[in-house]
Design a protein around this motif. Sequence first.
Motif, short mmCIF file in Angstrom:
data_model
loop_
_atom_site.label_atom_id
_atom_site.label_comp_id
_atom_site.label_asym_id
_atom_site.label_seq_id
_atom_site.Cartn_x
_atom_site.Cartn_y
_atom_site.Cartn_z
N MET A 166 0.85 -1.19 0.00
CA MET A 166 0.00 0.00 0.00
C MET A 166 0.88 1.24 0.00
N ASP A 167 0.22 2.40 -0.15
CA ASP A 167 0.96 3.66 -0.09
C ASP A 167 0.68 4.35 1.23
N ASN A 168 1.16 5.59 1.36
CA ASN A 168 0.97 6.33 2.61
C ASN A 168 -0.49 6.59 2.91
N ASN A 169 -1.33 6.59 1.90
CA ASN A 169 -2.76 6.87 2.09
C ASN A 169 -3.58 5.59 2.28
N PHE A 170 -2.88 4.49 2.56
CA PHE A 170 -3.53 3.20 2.77
C PHE A 170 -4.36 2.77 1.56
N GLN A 171 -3.88 3.12 0.38
CA GLN A 171 -4.50 2.68 -0.87
C GLN A 171 -3.62 1.61 -1.49
N GLU A 195 6.54 6.61 -14.44
CA GLU A 195 5.48 6.83 -13.44
C GLU A 195 5.61 5.91 -12.23
N ASP A 196 6.56 4.96 -12.25
CA ASP A 196 6.80 4.12 -11.07
C ASP A 196 7.58 4.85 -9.99
N SER A 197 8.09 6.03 -10.29
CA SER A 197 8.85 6.80 -9.30
C SER A 197 7.91 7.27 -8.20
N ARG A 198 8.20 6.89 -6.95
CA ARG A 198 7.46 7.34 -5.78
C ARG A 198 8.23 6.94 -4.54
N ASN A 199 7.87 7.50 -3.41
CA ASN A 199 8.63 7.27 -2.18
C ASN A 199 7.80 6.57 -1.11
N ASP A 200 6.71 5.91 -1.50
CA ASP A 200 5.84 5.28 -0.49
C ASP A 200 5.42 3.87 -0.90
N TYR A 201 6.40 3.07 -1.31
CA TYR A 201 6.12 1.65 -1.50
C TYR A 201 6.23 1.00 -0.12
N ILE A 202 5.10 0.57 0.45
CA ILE A 202 5.09 0.06 1.83
C ILE A 202 4.52 -1.36 1.80
N CYS A 203 5.26 -2.31 2.42
CA CYS A 203 4.79 -3.68 2.55
C CYS A 203 4.15 -3.86 3.91
N TYR A 204 2.94 -4.42 3.93
CA TYR A 204 2.19 -4.66 5.16
C TYR A 204 2.03 -6.17 5.37
N ALA A 205 2.08 -6.57 6.67
CA ALA A 205 1.86 -7.98 7.04
C ALA A 205 0.74 -8.02 8.07
#
Length: 1286
Positions: A166-171, A195-205
């Motif tokens: 998800m991203d920082n906005n929980f999307q 367009e893959d450039s971003r700073n909020d690639y977040i892995c959730y478990a």
Amino acid sequence: MMERRMDAALLVLFLVHLATTLEVPLDLPQPPTITHQSPKDYIIDPRENIIIHCEAKGKPHPSFSWTRNGTHFDIDEDPNVTLKPHSGTLVVDISRAKAEHYECVYQCTARNKHGTAVSNNIVVQQSRSPLWSKEKVKPFIVQEGVSMVLPCRPPAGLPPPIIFWMDNNFQRLPQSSRVSQSLNGDLYFSNVLREDSRNDYICYARFPYTQTIQQKQPITVKVLNQDPADERKPTFLIPTGPTSSKMVLRGQVLEMECIAEGLLTPDVSWTKVSGDLPAKRTSFLHYQKTLRIVDVSESDAGDYRCTARNRLGSAHHVIHVTVKAAPYWISGAPRNLVLAPGESGVLTCRASGTPKPSVSWAMNGIPIENSPKDFSRKVEDDTIIFTDVQTGSSAVYQCNVSNDYGYLLSNAFVNVLSEPPRVLTQANKVYQVIKNHQALIDCASFGSPIPKITWFKDSRSSTLDGDPYILHDNGTLEIHVAQARNSGKYTCVARNILGIYENHIYLEVKEPTRILKQPEYKVVQMGKSVVFECKVKHDLSLTPTMTWLKDDGELPDDERLIVDSDSLTITDVTENDAGVYTCIMNTTLDHDSASAELTVVERPDPPTDLELTDQKKRSVQLTWIPGDEHNSPIQKFLIQYEDSLHHRGHWHNLTEVPGTRTTAHLKLSPYIHYTFRVLAVNAVDFSRPSFPSRVVKTDPAAPDENPTGVQGFGTEHDNLVISWKPLSGLQSNGPGLHYRVMWRQKVVDSDWTTVTVANNSKFVVSGTPTFVPYELKVQAVNDHGAGPEPAIAHGYSGEDLPVAAPDNVQAVLLNSTLAEVHWDPVPFKLIRGHLKGYKVYYWRERSLHKHNPHLVENQILTFSGNHTRRMLPGLHPFSLYSFNVRVFNGKGEGPPSPTLQFDTPEGVPGVPTSLLVTNPNLDSLTLEWSPPHDRNGRITGYTLKYQPVNNSNELGPVEELALPANETSVTLLNLKYSTRYKFYLNAKTVSGAGPAISQEAVTVLDEALISQHDVDVGAGHTQTPHPIARSPPRRPPQKVRPANPFGNVSSSPGEDGTLISWEYWGPEQNVYVEYVVNSEGEGEEEWQKELVNGTQNVMLKRLKGGLSYRVRLVAKGHHDQPLHLSDELLVSVPAVASRQVDIATQGWFIGLMCAIALLILILLIICFIQRNKGGKYPVKEKEDAHTDPEFQPMKDEDCTFGEYSDNEDHKPLKGSRTPSNGTVKRDDSDDSLVDYGEGGDGQFNEDGSFIGQYSGKSASKETAEGHESSEAPSPINAMNSLNSFV
């Protein structure tokens, strides 16, 4: 050895019947049976108390104990552990202890005096959700087009966590065939884009037991585009190398993945090398990158190939799959065994696995090899054989099957009992089943030895063990296809050596629920209403419930949806109402359902975004975007334009294009200021117009076309009118539109004459010769020039009346009613116009018969075209005709040809004018008639035919008479008494016999009863039981003909309607009858008419009963001649028309009349006696003074009084009166009375008696009747009176 094998085989066959698991009632002694236990791998939530389940049943109730890690667990010594009352379930209170102290292997034991049962080894582990380790994640800087993997690597948990990005906005981050998540949670990029450039690639478990979510530090990705990567063929990121292997256990889920990189993004596909993929158990995840097979079996082992492909090439990888299996039951776990003393049995523990599992037995929790010896028990691998068991040998046996991948542990007891049978199924239980469905009637029983079950129905005459009944091993009776005849009372009987037990059960077979009329597919316009019908038939004893669903869900809570018993109505339909509607009819036993779709349509939305492109001098391209079609496809688009220069505010249709197109190439005309709009059309209606386009202006130019419809004609004999269809504003192409009109004579080589005409569409040329051909041209001209060279049209100047008549006119007679007229055509120059045809004027001067007057009856036959001969039909025979011929053109008629005459020959005469019956008698009657109105020649005679008609309307033999022409009446003698006759009369000329007039009459005595039948022309047979007599019509004299040609108009009711009759002597051929309801004070209704040419009577069948009608006759000549109307006749139609019958010949009527006659006779005798008491006496009374005549005895033979019995039968009695129409004759010897005169004084008889006061008027001796007498009314007199009355 052979004997041992045979014994084993017989034992197995014997025990097949005993293989069914028996439920031992809890009131009987039995070893423990574990009924509930925790799973082998038991994961607990460390925040809650630990509960390890162990429940068991037995008689007596078992006691419980536990082992922990293989040693006895003393529950009493651990204050945090308690045992639930009457249960073996452990409860660990972790509020005072840590959960990890209780992570052990537990096993429960349940025992009573009959045996011991043990549970599985229960491994207790607490759920873990560790935190992510703190780490600094470096950013990923990559070149555009290369592949990339973002690692997740979550902390190990129990059970493993669920991974998502998800991203920082929980999307959730979008995934595709280019970007996807692997099974281990890493995020794979086949190739990266800017367009893959971003700073909020977040892995959730997410950890499911604790419902906690842990997150990894965000990952930054920066994509560079300075040196983009080249396109390349695919290679696999995972798995690596050309092959790999994977092991999976039977029954689990097999998941294999192949993730490839490449530019362009590759597509992944899967195949099984050694066979086909199992279609029903196979699915593809993560955009075809993961192959998933559920419920794996040994057949799924083999090689699987994944292929990655793009346009530059492909890559392959083969995964070798092996399938192992933890132990699993082949025919189920071992079953409890209940044996009676002395019986034998078998416990079987048959399982399989890969590798092959080992089997071990235990008795009451102790390995069987360490258990006490029992000679009735024999262990053979996975089977224990019991022979001749005895009381006290009950026990619980444990079977343990294990291999490297798991184990199976099962308890099965052997219970030795002696117990009479009992039926466990509820007594008098009622089973209900639907017709044509399977019926299963239970008879659960218990006994030791095992009881034998038999079934009976109703009278118990025989056991139920054949078709259609199937008896199962557990006692259940099956009827494969139940019918209504299978309903009734069933008896289940259980018996063994210790007793017998029976139970009664009832079966009711019900009619199935069926939807007779299913809802139908509906297409409805928005705002309208729709009804779905759902008519159902069901068993009347079952309570039905109707349910409606929409798209497999509940109906919306909306008052517009009205549910009735057999329908669903939706009012004011909206777009949201579209969907699939299902009606479900439920009963307690079955249901039926049917579905139908509702499509909501509406006129389309208007097109939008009108755009004009590619504009040229005479064309432009128009494009638009269609609006929503609202479930009804757009059929076409209508393009309209407004000319703001000439007709501002008026829209005109320009063209149409199919509904599949959204562009149109439009042709433009000069000198127009165009604004366009588009309308869409579907099956519902036109859409609203689109918003107008921008204005397109075109420059003026000379006309492109000339007027059409150019023609020339004359309105006067010396002019020529040239007319044309003017050009429209769209066709003018510029200002100053006018017309150049040109003409010249066609036959003369002359120059064109030209005039200019503006604001008009015709021009009149005066002073032209009469009817001369002209050549014409009309050219359009405006301020910018003239149109193209116009085409030449042709016309004629004005016409004048013809100046000549046809020559050589003659007539040829073909028969008495048809002639052919010949003539020579009039020369074209003398016609002076367009030849329209010829007219033949002809008229009937007079009839050649001396009795017919002089007639002048003009008739005209018009023959269009250039003909020289034509027929004159409908002529009157035996008549003198005059005629002439005239030519006519568009202006009118020319002069007539010389008038010629011709005589028509004689023809057959018309029907006689009337036929009347007069002077009917017992055996004769007279017929009177009038000659035909249309004699059509000289009458040479008449033919009369007649025949009797019986009561059933059957006709008798025909008699025929030839009558001279000068006769108008005839008397027929020797006819049968009281018989109906039908008469036919027709006239003859030298040309033959004409149609007949018919009449019916009855020969009867009384003239008042004679009735005349309806007149019937020709060979018809219209009959009524009692025709009504009419007076003969009085025709007016032939020499002095009245102004009204109709006479003697009359009506009479008939069986099929009302008969209207008349006389007619007019010349007109078109005669018809008119009638209208007679209404007072109301508006006049329209007269109804029926054509009656050639006849003088008509049956009106359409008159309604109970109404009065005004009826009249109408004779119509040519349009220039007046109508002739008869006097109106008022006709009343009875409310109920009934067919009369001749009741005088009916048996019931004759009997009734005889009874009335007898009654009248008795009354007359009584009156006679009463009158004689006070009457006057004759002179002869002196002789009879000693006897009173009133009391003379009556003789039985002739019912007369004794004194006057001899030769006195017809002498008058004192005080008597003869009926007014008496007909009794006097004997020749009866001369004691003298004749008496009419109106004279009283007369004396021979002995001086005065009889004048009793006398009536005497009748003439010439008549057939005798003198009226004053004798008493005898029965003969009474009957004669009745006959005359009848």
